[in-house]
Design an enzyme around this catalytic site. Structure first.
Site, PDB file in Angstrom:
ATOM      1  N   GLU A 185       1.697   4.219   0.658  1.00 16.63           N
ATOM      2  CA  GLU A 185       2.628   4.963   1.597  1.00 16.63           C
ATOM      3  C   GLU A 185       2.372   5.246   2.302  1.00 16.63           C
ATOM      4  OE1 GLU A 185       5.525   5.718  -1.426  1.00 16.63           O
ATOM      5  OE2 GLU A 185       5.101   4.039  -3.279  1.00 16.63           O
ATOM      6  N   GLU A 291       2.819  -1.196  -5.866  1.00 16.18           N
ATOM      7  CA  GLU A 291       4.557  -0.914  -6.407  1.00 16.18           C
ATOM      8  C   GLU A 291       5.288  -1.352  -6.293  1.00 16.18           C
ATOM      9  OE1 GLU A 291       5.029   3.055  -5.958  1.00 16.18           O
ATOM     10  OE2 GLU A 291       3.069   3.736  -6.118  1.00 16.18           O
TER      11      GLU A 291
END
Ligand code: BMA
Length: 375
Positions: A185, A291
């Site tokens: 991320e 995710e």
């Protein structure tokens, strides 16, 4: 001529022009890559869950426990595990999962045919705060930085952990392949390695150093490297701002979280998803939703009528190897239903859908398929 023919027959395990970040990857690791790519190209999406075997909503450490299995009757096909706190030699990770038990759960999932992926919310090297302490720290751990030696020790800890993951009997004892997803991320700004706290050059240097150290110094050859961004980008160029180069990456992923069911959220999802798949396919990388989820899943038909509907809205969007839902910590913070949960019945329909693969749907992902469908 004969030699050339022999070479052609023997060499293209992964297809021409396509190499793993680790050319010495074990045969099972290579096979895992090829099978993930095959699954992606056929829109067979492996369903994954973080911490699945360790705990769920209302339980902890039950033999055979798994909210996925409790809800649909089968285990997930992908198991996500988190290494945060490994850098402190702690007995448990930052979510209280004991590392020794984690190793056993990893072996258990692998032995049933599952795929293993590891993330690491490591603490901030500059301040000793958490991964969410966004003080710049990447420079500290690059060669020449004040915490460079310390970072190498932490990679040693990682190597030690991964080397301990072994399966098989006396005659076929082997390393369990893992997908490592470091510094995830990073296109977001919430971790110290995130976009506004690091320059693209430093991030790339850190990535390359990490891979080279684990591969060449620690001689880990059971690792696939997954480059995972957040979903806050619109173009390939933006997605690849911090990309270290094709030779350093095996998988391309995004982490996607929905907070509502609005058109805007899902338009954005489809847009990002199409950039992900196009980019990965063009570069011979395996795309995945590394995710995803909707915290608490408050919508009864979320799995089929929201998530899957958008994921399969155009063929390209569904060409991903897996989608890994985040952890089931409690009644509020969970991403997979538990029995009686709001979306539990719909999850069973999702489970039966021909495009979703759970553990017992898996073919042998650790053996090269007869026909190599990879490009
Ligand atoms: C976050 C949350 C936290 C957890 C962290 C690392 O998304 O689930 O509760 O500590 O991941 O697993």
């Amino acid at each position: 001529m004969r030699f050339l023919l022999l070479f052609i027959l023997c060499s293209p395990i992964l297809g021409w022009g396509q190499k793993l970040a680790d050319p010495l990857a074990t045969k099972r690791t290579k096979a895992l890559f090829v099978n993930l790519q095959k699954a992606a190209s056929e829109s067979k999406i492996l369903f994954g869950h973080q911490d699945d075997l360790a705990y769920g909503v209302g339980w902890r450490h039950i033999k055979g426990g798994s909210d996925v299995r409790f809800t649909c009757g089968d285990y997930p096909a992908v198991y996500g595990w988190e290494l945060g706190n490994l850098e402190h030699d702690s007995t448990a990770n930052l979510d209280r999962v004991n590392f020794k038990q984690m190793k056993n759960w990893i072996k258990e999932g692998y032995e049933r045919g599952g795929v293993i992926t590891l993330s690491w919310h490591m603490d901030n090297y500059h301040t000793a705060g958490s991964a969410w302490d966004t003080t710049a720290a990447v420079k500290d751990i690059l060669p020449g930085g004040a915490k460079y030696e310390r970072y190498k020790q932490d990679l040693d800890r990682f190597a030690h952990f991964v080397s301990d993951l072994k399966a098989g009997g006396l005659f076929d004892r082997h390393a369990i392949p893992v997908i490592f997803r470091p510094f995830h991320e990073h296109t977001g700004a919430w971790f110290w390695w995130g976009n506004t706290h690091v320059t693209p050059d430093d991030f790339k240097a850190l990535w390359r150093f990490t891979v080279a150290y684990l591969r060449d110094e620690k001689k880990l050859h059971q690792v696939l490297y997954s480059f995972s961004t957040s979903y806050n980008f619109k173009s390939e160029a933006e997605m690849l701002t911090f990309y270290p180069g094709d030779e350093w990456v095996d998988m391309l992923g995004i982490d996607f979280y929905a907070n509502d069911n609005s058109d805007q959220t899902w338009d954005e999802f489809r847009q990002v998803q199409s950039v992900l798949v196009k980019t990965a396919e063009a570069r011979g990388k395996v795309p995945a939703l590394t995710e995803f989820g909707f915290e608490g899943i408050p919508t009864p038909d979320w799995w089929t009528n929201v998530f899957l509907k958008n994921l399969l809205a155009e063929p390209i969007l569904g060409r991903i190897a897996y989608a890994c839902a985040w952890r089931n910590a409690n009644k509020k913070h969970h991403y997979v239903p538990y029995p009686g949960g709001v979306s539990a019945v719909d999850f069973q329909t999702f489970f039966q859908h021909p495009n979703t693969l759970f553990e017992s749907d898996l073919w042998n992902f650790y053996k090269l398929p007869k026909k190599n469908n990879s490009k």
